[in-house]
Design a protein around this motif. Sequence first.
Motif, PDB file in Angstrom:
ATOM      1  N   ARG A  72       0.833  -1.202   0.000  1.00 21.87           N
ATOM      2  CA  ARG A  72       0.000   0.000   0.000  1.00 21.87           C
ATOM      3  C   ARG A  72       0.866   1.250   0.000  1.00 21.87           C
ATOM      4  O   ARG A  72       0.525   2.272  -0.590  1.00 21.87           O
ATOM      5  N   THR A  95       1.718   2.155  -3.387  1.00 20.13           N
ATOM      6  CA  THR A  95       0.555   2.762  -4.036  1.00 20.13           C
ATOM      7  C   THR A  95       0.392   4.215  -3.613  1.00 20.13           C
ATOM      8  O   THR A  95       0.090   5.088  -4.428  1.00 20.13           O
ATOM      9  N   HIS A  96       0.608   4.499  -2.316  1.00 17.29           N
ATOM     10  CA  HIS A  96       0.485   5.864  -1.824  1.00 17.29           C
ATOM     11  C   HIS A  96       1.498   6.769  -2.522  1.00 17.29           C
ATOM     12  O   HIS A  96       1.196   7.906  -2.881  1.00 17.29           O
ATOM     13  N   ALA A 104       0.244   7.570  -5.915  1.00 15.60           N
ATOM     14  CA  ALA A 104      -0.832   8.564  -5.842  1.00 15.60           C
ATOM     15  C   ALA A 104      -0.268   9.954  -5.598  1.00 15.60           C
ATOM     16  O   ALA A 104      -0.730  10.939  -6.176  1.00 15.60           O
ATOM     17  N   SER A 160       0.958  11.387  -8.758  1.00 13.70           N
ATOM     18  CA  SER A 160      -0.144  11.874  -9.590  1.00 13.70           C
ATOM     19  C   SER A 160      -0.573  13.264  -9.144  1.00 13.70           C
ATOM     20  O   SER A 160      -0.853  14.150  -9.966  1.00 13.70           O
ATOM     21  N   ILE A 169      -7.331   3.115   1.641  1.00 12.45           N
ATOM     22  CA  ILE A 169      -7.062   4.336   0.870  1.00 12.45           C
ATOM     23  C   ILE A 169      -6.752   5.517   1.782  1.00 12.45           C
ATOM     24  O   ILE A 169      -6.817   6.660   1.352  1.00 12.45           O
ATOM     25  N   ASP A 178      -4.283   8.114   0.541  1.00 15.88           N
ATOM     26  CA  ASP A 178      -4.501   8.660  -0.795  1.00 15.88           C
ATOM     27  C   ASP A 178      -4.935  10.122  -0.698  1.00 15.88           C
ATOM     28  O   ASP A 178      -5.613  10.512   0.267  1.00 15.88           O
ATOM     29  N   ALA A 203      -1.782  12.337   2.981  1.00 11.20           N
ATOM     30  CA  ALA A 203      -1.077  12.126   1.719  1.00 11.20           C
ATOM     31  C   ALA A 203       0.293  12.800   1.761  1.00 11.20           C
ATOM     32  O   ALA A 203       1.299  12.239   1.291  1.00 11.20           O
TER      33      ALA A 203
END
Length: 377
Positions: A126, A129-130, A133, A136, A312, A315, A330
């Motif tokens: 995870r 993934t963070h 993100a 992005s 999430i 995120d 985040a």
Amino acid sequence: MSAALPAGFNPANIVLDTIRHPVIMVAPDGRVAFANAEAEDFFRSSAAVMARGGLERFVPFGSPLLTLIDQVRERQAPFNEYRVDISSPLLGGEKLVDLYVAPVAELPGHVVVLLQERSMADKIDRQMTHRGAARSVSGLASMLAHEIKNPLSGIRGAAQLLESVVSDEDRALARLITDETDRIVALVDRMEVFSDERPIDRRPVNIHVVLDHVKALARNGFASKVRIVEDYDPSLPPVHANRDQLVQVFLNLVKNAAEAVSGRQDGEIVLSTAFRPGMRLSVPGTQDRVSLPLEFCVHDNGPGVPEDLMPILFDPFVTTKQNGSGLGLALVAKIVGEHGGVIECDSSPRGTTFRVLMPAWKEPRPGGDGTRQGEAT
């Protein structure tokens, strides 16, 4: 040439007790014939107690683990199974594991089981993934800064001109336009932090000085009515980090904790530090493994994080606050990731713990350019 061992020492047991995963050997009658030290911790029973009863006493009825052991005995071949849920009250809550089961050729009917808990692996997945993100958001922030802030400046200027010439009745509407424009600009400014790709100026930092500074800010502001408890390891080495960014990380985490216990008479925040030498993280694309022995935790006794938000949580734009932007955690994940660390969250209805794992400061080897890495000037 092997080193001589003292009389009575079994080298196999020494090796198995050194492995940081539970390992057991199950006899043909289902008894646990052997359990290493990690297995005793995992099953919350001594090896002697486990040997007196069958494995079915320690795992749920009909557990896939029992079925897998039977298959290995029958086929005399090793099997792997991933993400197996063996949760039970006896084991202390949720237990999601990968199973590696193999027959013991020298002992017919005996099977060896190695269990690897998935919690840390999943949290690290995870974390990757963070970071994606956050990247992005970095691109989005750069675009917003150029494409939105300039037009907003024009809108704000026009609203200010209108405010000076319109009637009293319409002046409030013009002021509303100005206020909302300022709010959007402030949000874009917060997002621009994600697009900052400059190298981090890292030095040896005493984490307790950082936490004391954060605690002082909290007690004189948003957490003035909350009890803050320290549980520090005073022997901790310095962390290799940027002090100001660490202050930002723990200020965000403590503020979240204070909001979680807001309104509770027994509201409490615990700041803790510890040394965890066994935690290592593989670096993608290399064979290097980075040690993350420093553990810093922020715990609160609030109601916990909603279960559907846990995957999430870090995120961008994820928040349960009515007026929140969802950028605080985040940003925390981005800063910790850029320092080579990992952040985790464990939550239940009894409270929430944010755990930050980071590398320690290491003195560079002599023979360099004469300047120690990260040395203050």
